[in-house]
Design a protein around this motif. Structure first.
Motif, mmCIF file in Angstrom:
data_model
loop_
_atom_site.group_PDB
_atom_site.id
_atom_site.type_symbol
_atom_site.label_atom_id
_atom_site.label_comp_id
_atom_site.label_asym_id
_atom_site.label_seq_id
_atom_site.Cartn_x
_atom_site.Cartn_y
_atom_site.Cartn_z
ATOM 1 N N LEU A 51 0.768 -1.384 -0.389
ATOM 2 C CA LEU A 51 0.213 -0.108 -0.187
ATOM 3 C C LEU A 51 0.881 1.349 0.234
ATOM 4 O O LEU A 51 0.579 2.154 -0.297
ATOM 5 C CB LEU A 51 -0.472 0.043 1.030
ATOM 6 C CG LEU A 51 -2.755 -1.233 1.379
ATOM 7 C CD1 LEU A 51 -2.450 -1.253 2.224
ATOM 8 C CD2 LEU A 51 -3.124 -0.350 0.322
ATOM 9 N N THR A 54 5.212 3.309 -3.958
ATOM 10 C CA THR A 54 5.517 4.591 -5.057
ATOM 11 C C THR A 54 5.649 4.136 -6.155
ATOM 12 O O THR A 54 5.175 5.132 -7.194
ATOM 13 C CB THR A 54 5.578 5.590 -4.186
ATOM 14 O OG1 THR A 54 7.300 5.496 -4.363
ATOM 15 C CG2 THR A 54 5.427 6.489 -3.013
ATOM 16 N N GLY A 80 -6.225 -2.469 -9.471
ATOM 17 C CA GLY A 80 -5.977 -1.126 -8.732
ATOM 18 C C GLY A 80 -3.676 -1.360 -8.281
ATOM 19 O O GLY A 80 -3.625 -0.223 -7.719
ATOM 20 N N THR A 81 -3.559 -1.722 -8.135
ATOM 21 C CA THR A 81 -2.014 -2.316 -7.408
ATOM 22 C C THR A 81 -1.000 -2.540 -9.029
ATOM 23 O O THR A 81 -0.825 -3.417 -9.902
ATOM 24 C CB THR A 81 -1.462 -3.472 -6.641
ATOM 25 O OG1 THR A 81 -2.479 -3.003 -5.281
ATOM 26 C CG2 THR A 81 -0.128 -3.479 -6.646
ATOM 27 N N ILE A 183 -5.589 -5.619 0.101
ATOM 28 C CA ILE A 183 -4.670 -4.250 -0.521
ATOM 29 C C ILE A 183 -6.623 -3.556 -1.544
ATOM 30 O O ILE A 183 -5.751 -2.732 -0.901
ATOM 31 C CB ILE A 183 -3.326 -4.759 -1.589
ATOM 32 C CG1 ILE A 183 -2.607 -5.470 -0.712
ATOM 33 C CG2 ILE A 183 -3.546 -3.155 -2.164
ATOM 34 C CD1 ILE A 183 -1.680 -5.950 -1.718
ATOM 35 N N SER A 184 -6.830 -4.034 -3.105
ATOM 36 C CA SER A 184 -7.689 -3.514 -3.598
ATOM 37 C C SER A 184 -8.294 -3.142 -2.538
ATOM 38 O O SER A 184 -9.149 -1.981 -2.552
ATOM 39 C CB SER A 184 -8.296 -4.469 -4.236
ATOM 40 O OG SER A 184 -9.201 -4.290 -5.502
ATOM 41 N N GLU A 186 -8.596 -2.402 0.210
ATOM 42 C CA GLU A 186 -8.432 -0.811 1.820
ATOM 43 C C GLU A 186 -8.010 0.161 0.797
ATOM 44 O O GLU A 186 -7.720 1.334 0.867
ATOM 45 C CB GLU A 186 -7.053 -1.549 1.895
ATOM 46 C CG GLU A 186 -7.269 -2.795 2.982
ATOM 47 C CD GLU A 186 -6.404 -2.531 4.425
ATOM 48 O OE1 GLU A 186 -5.138 -1.543 4.028
ATOM 49 O OE2 GLU A 186 -6.486 -3.637 5.280
ATOM 50 N N ARG A 187 -7.887 0.094 -0.889
ATOM 51 C CA ARG A 187 -7.338 1.084 -1.873
ATOM 52 C C ARG A 187 -9.171 1.308 -1.423
ATOM 53 O O ARG A 187 -8.885 2.724 -2.198
ATOM 54 C CB ARG A 187 -7.425 1.001 -2.685
ATOM 55 C CG ARG A 187 -5.502 0.086 -2.527
ATOM 56 C CD ARG A 187 -4.513 0.267 -3.828
ATOM 57 N NE ARG A 187 -3.684 -0.252 -4.054
ATOM 58 C CZ ARG A 187 -2.219 0.625 -3.957
ATOM 59 N NH1 ARG A 187 -2.383 1.496 -3.663
ATOM 60 N NH2 ARG A 187 -1.573 -0.421 -3.948
ATOM 61 N N PHE A 189 -11.446 0.950 -4.032
ATOM 62 C CA PHE A 189 -11.446 -0.377 -5.312
ATOM 63 C C PHE A 189 -13.162 -0.379 -5.860
ATOM 64 O O PHE A 189 -13.712 -0.842 -4.747
ATOM 65 C CB PHE A 189 -10.645 -0.990 -5.333
ATOM 66 C CG PHE A 189 -9.945 -1.069 -6.897
ATOM 67 C CD1 PHE A 189 -9.350 -0.274 -8.689
ATOM 68 C CD2 PHE A 189 -11.126 -2.753 -8.067
ATOM 69 C CE1 PHE A 189 -8.754 -0.520 -9.228
ATOM 70 C CE2 PHE A 189 -10.445 -2.545 -9.360
ATOM 71 C CZ PHE A 189 -9.145 -1.419 -10.011
ATOM 72 N N ASP A 193 -13.761 1.281 -10.854
ATOM 73 C CA ASP A 193 -12.847 0.786 -11.242
ATOM 74 C C ASP A 193 -12.821 0.009 -12.207
ATOM 75 O O ASP A 193 -11.736 -0.040 -13.123
ATOM 76 C CB ASP A 193 -11.601 1.355 -9.632
ATOM 77 C CG ASP A 193 -12.136 1.926 -9.490
ATOM 78 O OD1 ASP A 193 -11.722 3.535 -9.741
ATOM 79 O OD2 ASP A 193 -12.206 2.384 -7.634
#
Length: 342
Positions: A51, A54, A80-81, A183-184, A186-187, A189, A193
């Motif tokens: 997360l 960068t 999304g990552t 991860i998706s 938590e973003r 997403f 998207d």
């Protein structure tokens, strides 16, 4: 009276094959259960690291683990990552140039001693690139070098020989999927998207908005509710493609009802021809279910399926019809279209 047909007998060889196939699947399912039960807080640390990344997640693995790595990279990207796969053998022949210090490397090796992966470790350290390992051995070279280790544990492999990567690669794939999806989430997403990354195929079609799919303009049949059935049908007749429904509106243009070709067929079957000259509002379906143009097509498909209807009016915020979802345009996307009334 016909003789009873003898029950079909499954050949012994087919029974043996089925038993063996089921056993292998059960072994892999058991392996996954073990991995799930033993998942440690390191998983949370891996999520946090990705997360905070960068750059990109660069996934690497050799042999069967490499094929799993390619799928994990694709799943990360589509949820999304930003991610890509790096072949470890190609990496030491120039492809290391794709790595940057702000990337995270996700390395897959069940033994943790794969030569091509171990060759990368020194180079990754010199680049100060974060390293996450998915491996079966916490005491391996890869695990010792990694910043975070997601241990699969000593799973063993499936099948009679227990040699081909099976349980281990299935477990790697499951852990990779878990990483990508957590991860998706938590973003934040969203389905919208997801739709941007999946514009093609059946999945892409399902992820469109209603506005992208609905019939509109000259394809619509819209009439005033005060007209007779005969006048509505004659006035809206056209030789080209048309919808199977007329949307009825009041004096302000607001949708008040819908009249389908099936409704007309029922009147004719009942020999109720005299009703053709009465206001269509007398026989239309009043206050039909509607949907907004900016809704997801999946929502429209759910309504068509659950309500078992063939036409779904699309209205604007003022309740005026702007489109129509016709089942013939989306029938291939519906989960169940058997025995659906028109």
């Amino acid at each position: 009276m016909s003789a009873l047909q003898p029950a079909s007998v499954i050949p012994t060889v087919e029974v043996v094959r089925l038993r063996a196939g089921k056993q292998i699947i059960r072994e892999e399912a058991t392996a996954l259960s073990c991995v799930a039960e033993n998942l440690s807080v390191q998983f949370s640390h891996a999520v946090e690291t990705i997360l905070a990344c960068t750059g990109r997640v660069v996934v690497t693995g050799m042999g069967k683990a490499g094929w799993i790595g390619q799928k994990i990279a694709a799943t990360l990207s589509s949820t999304g990552t930003p991610a890509q796969f790096l072949h470890p053998a190609e990496a030491v022949h120039g492809d290391l140039g794709c790595l940057h210090g702000d990337d995270v490397v996700l390395a897959l090796s069940n033994s943790g001693e794969t030569d091509e992966i171990c060759q990368l470790i020194h180079h990754l350290k010199s680049m100060q690139t974060s390293l996450i390992a998915i491996t079966g051995r916490e005491t391996s070279t890869l695990a010792a070098a990694a910043d975070i280790t997601l241990s699969l544990g000593p799973l063993g492999e499936a099948g009679q020989l227990k040699l081909a990567p099976t349980n281990s690669t299935t477990a790697m794939l499951a852990v990779g999927d878990a990483l990508a999806l957590v991860i998706s989430e938590e973003r934040g997403f969203t389905p919208q998207d997801f739709a941007r990354f999946h514009p093609g195929g059946s999945l892409g079609n399902r992820l469109k908005t209603v506005a992208e799919t609905m019939r509109h303009g000259s394809d619509l049949r819209i009439s005033n509710e005060t007209l007779s059935i005969r006048d509505v049908l004659v006035g809206l007749s056209r030789p080209e493609r048309r919808t199977g429904a007329v949307m009825l509106v009041d004096a302000d243009g607001g949708l008040t009802g819908i009249f389908t070709d099936s409704d007309l067929a029922r009147l004719l079957e009942q020999r109720a021809d005299e009703q053709l000259d009465q206001p269509i509002s007398k026989v239309m379906t009043q206050r039909p279910v509607t949907i907004a143009a900016d809704a997801m097509l999946t929502d429209a498909l759910a309504i068509l399926s659950q309500r078992r209807i063939s036409e779904l009016p699309v209205v604007d915020p003022e309740g005026q019809p702007v489109g129509l979802i016709d089942i013939t345009d989306v029938i291939g996307l519906l989960p169940d279209v058997a025995a659906r009334p028109a």
